[in-house]
Each structure stands twice: as structure tokens, then as C-alpha cells.
Design an enzyme around this catalytic site. Structure first.
Site, PDB file in Angstrom:
ATOM      1  N   HIS A 282       0.773  -1.021   0.188  1.00 26.04           N
ATOM      2  CA  HIS A 282      -0.164  -0.630  -0.005  1.00 26.04           C
ATOM      3  C   HIS A 282       1.028   1.202  -0.185  1.00 26.04           C
ATOM      4  O   HIS A 282       0.876   2.498  -0.142  1.00 26.04           O
ATOM      5  CB  HIS A 282      -0.805  -0.135   0.635  1.00 26.04           C
ATOM      6  CG  HIS A 282      -0.663   0.643   2.906  1.00 26.04           C
ATOM      7  ND1 HIS A 282      -0.177  -1.006   3.699  1.00 26.04           N
ATOM      8  CD2 HIS A 282      -0.118   1.347   2.514  1.00 26.04           C
ATOM      9  CE1 HIS A 282       0.542  -0.071   4.185  1.00 26.04           C
ATOM     10  NE2 HIS A 282       0.242   1.485   4.491  1.00 26.04           N
ATOM     11  N   ASP A 328      -0.500  -7.459   1.485  1.00 23.00           N
ATOM     12  CA  ASP A 328       0.188  -6.422   2.035  1.00 23.00           C
ATOM     13  C   ASP A 328       1.576  -6.215   1.867  1.00 23.00           C
ATOM     14  O   ASP A 328       2.083  -6.101   2.896  1.00 23.00           O
ATOM     15  CB  ASP A 328      -0.233  -5.415   2.789  1.00 23.00           C
ATOM     16  CG  ASP A 328      -0.079  -3.856   2.857  1.00 23.00           C
ATOM     17  OD1 ASP A 328       0.160  -3.749   1.883  1.00 23.00           O
ATOM     18  OD2 ASP A 328       0.106  -3.075   4.175  1.00 23.00           O
ATOM     19  N   SER A 425       4.409   2.617   7.872  1.00 21.00           N
ATOM     20  CA  SER A 425       3.187   2.247   7.375  1.00 21.00           C
ATOM     21  C   SER A 425       5.062   1.114   6.515  1.00 21.00           C
ATOM     22  O   SER A 425       5.350   2.209   5.493  1.00 21.00           O
ATOM     23  CB  SER A 425       2.468   2.237   6.576  1.00 21.00           C
ATOM     24  OG  SER A 425       1.607   2.265   6.934  1.00 21.00           O
TER      25      SER A 425
END
EC number: 3.4.21.6
Length: 475
Positions: A282, A328, A425
Site C-alpha cells: 500500500h 500487503d 507503514s
């Protein structure tokens, strides 16, 4: 006839007395002295003395009771009696591999050291990887043989020591080693940015499907997906890290930072080797141009340890689902290789069994990044690191209304204000085993930052190790 013979013997034995008396008869005192028999048993005073094994059993044959009286100890009596009756059965050293022999009547007993069994301790008990990792420092497997012996092995950059258990470095900067003490972690969330789609490039994945290098347009920070697959609009539900300690130079050497075309940091990553950075899928759609910085610990200061690298290729897992954050994971191939130092070192890639059975059964892992210092707060100026406990899968699922797939795991605290946060992230989740750090996850998503009863959700790397290694061979 017999009487005459006895008389002759008496005369022969006592010539002096006979001459002194001048006859056949001797005095009563002399006769009593001659006929007195010496007793073997103890006299009254001797019976009052403590038993003596030399007197009781070595001078003459004794009974077990007499031996017990001498030793006044049942265990010592048994040891003595077993040898006294039929000899020492342990004299030939029948016990192998350091086993201790105990003599018995007509037999013996071997007390075997750990790892051995059998009457003579002659059999080696096969060790299994589930028991203390087979005593291996890194990877453990079972040899396909009759005894199914344990076989130890090491990750890239290491080799087995002479003992066949330990792993020793064969390179100057081995993966997973920290030369300085470490501090806790923090996490960052990618900022909003507009991106443009670029061309796709296909590479084969491990299952024969197509792996795509993809950039897609987005204007939103990633948020956790609901169970029904639709997206949610809560701006506080983001991927992330919060409440860690500062990571000094060399303490988080595998940390990478992704920079967009504006020079802004928006995601983290993990150094796997001199050519590849591991990150979250992502993160890839956050910028049309990505650069990678390694060796940085202070965003506002030049440490002379950081270097910037251009992304040459980006590989996003072909089964990544943006709505649910499933699969992911992505890899960035660098145009210029990283030069390792005491401040820049890759994290080690584990084997799947080692990750699942050993690493993820440790109490906790470590996450790091430049993420927000609290929910909706500013990005951290300093690199931070945080220890996060592994969370039971059932507890993890019950803590959220979003789907927790087999490709995810939870870590963090139920009530403490410590967590990954926006901007972290794609960053590293590593687990230490015997002073070596292995990659176990990727910072993926979470509901807010350090909220009570909520945990950080991470991509479970062990599910993608074959994919990662296949991509990394694409040089």
C-alpha cells in the site's frame, strides 16, 4: 587306642610342664589356659564399639546384618554388599556416553546423560526441532535417516561452526547484528499525495502466476478494510507506530525510509540485502517517484551515515488487495547497491518453519520508524524503536471488526500507549533470537494509534518467503 593317642599329643605339646611337675598331671590353671577356645565374636567391650568393616567382613565372612552394623547406613551397605557378594559389575565400565554405573546383585544399572538411552546408554535420543530449536542457533531441520538426526543450518552470510550448532559470520557486516545497544521504536504513516500510473513489468512468482510492478493513483492514506470488503472513511483508522524510544546510530541498521518526489518521507522499509528493500504494497501508490534513504536516524541532521538510492524496479505482490490489505507486501530493487557499515546492515531472512515455530513464539518483536508520535500528531524527527508483544490470534480477531487473514498477525499492547502510527507503514517488524534479528513482519495497518484494546496489524512475512526469494533472484 584313641585315648593313648590323645595322651601322646598332650605330652608332646607340653614338655616343659611335664618335666616341671615330674608326672602326667598338670596344674588346673595350666590346663584351663591350654583348653580355652578363642572366640571370633566380639567380647562384651568389643560389642560396645562401633562396627568395623575390616574386622566384621574382611577378616572373615560376614552377614549383611553385620555389614549394616559396620556402615550404619542402608545405602552404603547395599553398595558394599552388591560388590561383596558377587564382585563389581561396573568394573568394565559398561555405560556409554558418560553414563554412571551402579552395581547390583548379578547386574548393574546405567544412569544416562540427557540425550542418551538404553541399558548401556548406547542409543542417542534423536533431538527434534520443536525442542529448544534442536539446539541450533538458527535454522533446524530433521535428517531423513533411521535416527532422524537434527541438522542445523544458517542464513546467508553465516556458516556452521565446528560444533554443527552455532553460526559464525563469514562476511564483514552480517545480517541481523547490532553493534550498539538499541532503543525503542516508533511508526509513520504515508502522507497523502497524487501519483500517476506507470508501465507494468511482469516477473514470475513462485506459484507460476504473474507478479506485477504497479503504481496506481491515490489521494488517501491507507485505512484498514472492513469485513465486508468495502472501504471506510474514518480518517483516524490508519497504518502506523507510537511511544517508542530514540534509535541511535547503528541500533536499527536495517531501517529504510521511502521518499516521494517532493523529498517527503512517507513510508518505511527493511533492508534485505544490498539491492532490495522490503515494504508494504500500500506504500507503493503514494508517489510517482520513490527514493530510498538508509542509515538515517535524525530527519533534521546530517549524520554522514545516510545514503540515498533510486528505485529501479518495484514488485508488488500480484494478489495484493487494497480494500482488505491482504498480501500487503512489495519489494523495491535499487539502482545503486547499498554499501554496508556499522550503521547500515540488513535484517536476516528466516526460513518459514523457523519463523513460525521459533521467532513468532518469542515474547515480542521490534518495530521502528519515523512515524507520528501520537495519533494525528506530527512525524517524529528522530528514528524510534519499540518492543511490541505478539498477540494471540483469537484475541487479535476479537479486537477488531476488520478481517484478519492468514497473511496477517497482531502485535502491541491492550492498554499501554505504545504502538506503530501513521508514517511507519512498510517498516520493519523484526524478532531477536540468540542475538540475531530476523524479519518477521511489515507494518501494515491499525485502527488509530495506541488505542485501548486495539493492536497493530502486520503482514506475516513467513507466508511470503518463497515469493521474496524468487523476486530477489530477478537481478
Amino acid at each position: 587306642m584313641a585315648g593313648r593317642l590323645l595322651l601322646l599329643l598332650l605330652c608332646a605339646a607340653l614338655p616343659d610342664e611335664l618335666r616341671a611337675e615330674g608326672g602326667v598331671f598338670i596344674k588346673k590353671e595350666s590346663a584351663d589356659k591350654f583348653l580355652e577356645r578363642t572366640k571370633r565374636a566380639n567380647s562384651f567391650l568389643e560389642e560396645m564399639k562401633q562396627g568395623n568393616i575390616e574386622r566384621e567382613c574382611n577378616e572373615e565372612r560376614c552377614s549383611k546384618e553385620e555389614a549394616r552394623e559396620a556402615f550404619e547406613d542402608n545405602e552404603k551397605t547395599e553398595e558394599f554388599w552388591n560388590i561383596y557378594v558377587d564382585g563389581d559389575q561396573c568394573s568394565s565400565n559398561p555405560c556409554h556416553y558418560g553414563g554412571q554405573c551402579k552395581d547390583g546383585l548379578g547386574s548393574y544399572t546405567c544412569s544416562c546423560l540427557d540425550g542418551y538411552q538404553g541399558k548401556n546408554c548406547e542409543f542417542v535420543i534423536p533431538k527434534y526441532c520443536k525442542i529448544n530449536n534442536g539446539d541450533c542457533e538458527q535454522f533446524c531441520s530433521i535428517k531423513k535417516s533411521v535416527q532422524k538426526d537434527v541438522v542445523c543450518s544458517c542464513t546467508s552470510g553465516y556458516e556452521l561452526a565446528e560444533d554443527g550448532k552455532q553460526c559464525v559470520s563469514k562476511v564483514k557486516y552480517p545480517c541481523g547484528k547490532v553493534l550498539m545497544k538499541r532503543i525503542k521504536r516508533s511508526v509513520i504513516l504515508p502522507t497523502n499525495s497524487n501519483t500517476n500510473a506507470t508501465s507494468d513489468q511482469d516477473v514470475p512468482s513462485t506459484n507460476g502466476s504473474i507478479l506485477e510492478e504497479v503504481f496506481t493513483t491515490t489521494t488517501e492514506s491507507p485505512t484498514p478494510p472492513p469485513r465486508n470488503g468495502s472501504s471506510i472513511t474514518d480518517p483516524n483508522v490508519d497504518t502506523r507506530i507510537v511511544g517508542g524510544d530514540e534509535c541511535r546510530p547503528g541500533e536499527c541498521p536495517w531501517q529504510a525510509v521511502l521518499i516521494n518526489e517532493k523529498g517527503e518521507e512517507f513510508c518505511g522499509g527493511t533492508i534485505l540485502n544490498e539491492d532490495f528493500i522490503l515494504t508494504a504494497a500500500h506504500c507503493i501508490n503514494q508517489s510517482k517517484e520513490i527514493k530510498v534513504v538508509v542509515g538515517e536516524v535524525d530527519r533534521e541532521k546530517e549524520e554522514h551515515s545516510e545514503t540515498t538510492h533510486t528505485a529501479e524496479k518495484i514488485f508488488v505482490h500480484s494478489k495484493y488487495i487494497a480494500e482488505t490489505y491482504d498480501n500487503d507486501i512489495a519489494l523495491i530493487k535499487l539502482k545503486e547497491p547499498i554499501q554496508f557499515s556499522e550503521y547500515v546492515v540488513p535484517a536476516c531472512l528466516p526460513q518459514a518453519d523457523f519463523a513460525n515455530e521459533v521467532l513468532m513464539n518469542q515474547k515480542s518483536g521490534m518495530v521502528s520508524g519515523f512515524g507520528r508520535e501520537f495519533e494525528a500528531g506530527r512525524l517524529s524527527k528522530r528514528l524510534k524503536v519499540l518492543e511490541v508483544p505478539y498477540v494471540d490470534r483469537s484475541t487479535c480477531k476479537q479486537s477488531t471488526n476488520f478481517a484478519i487473514t492468514e497473511n496477517m498477525f497482531c502485535a502491541g499492547y491492550e492498554t499501554e500507549q505504545k504502538d506503530a502510527c501513521q508514517g511507519d507503514s512498510g517498516g520493519p517488524h523484526v524478532t531477536r533470537y540468540k542475538d540475531t534479528y530476523f524479519v518477521t513482519g511489515i507494518v501494515s495497518w491499525g485502527e488509530g494509534c495506541a488505542r485501548k484494546g486495539k493492536y497493530g496489524v502486520y503482514t506475516k512475512l513467513s507466508r511470503f518467503l518463497r515469493w521474496v526469494r524468487t523476486v530477489m533472484r530477478q537481478k
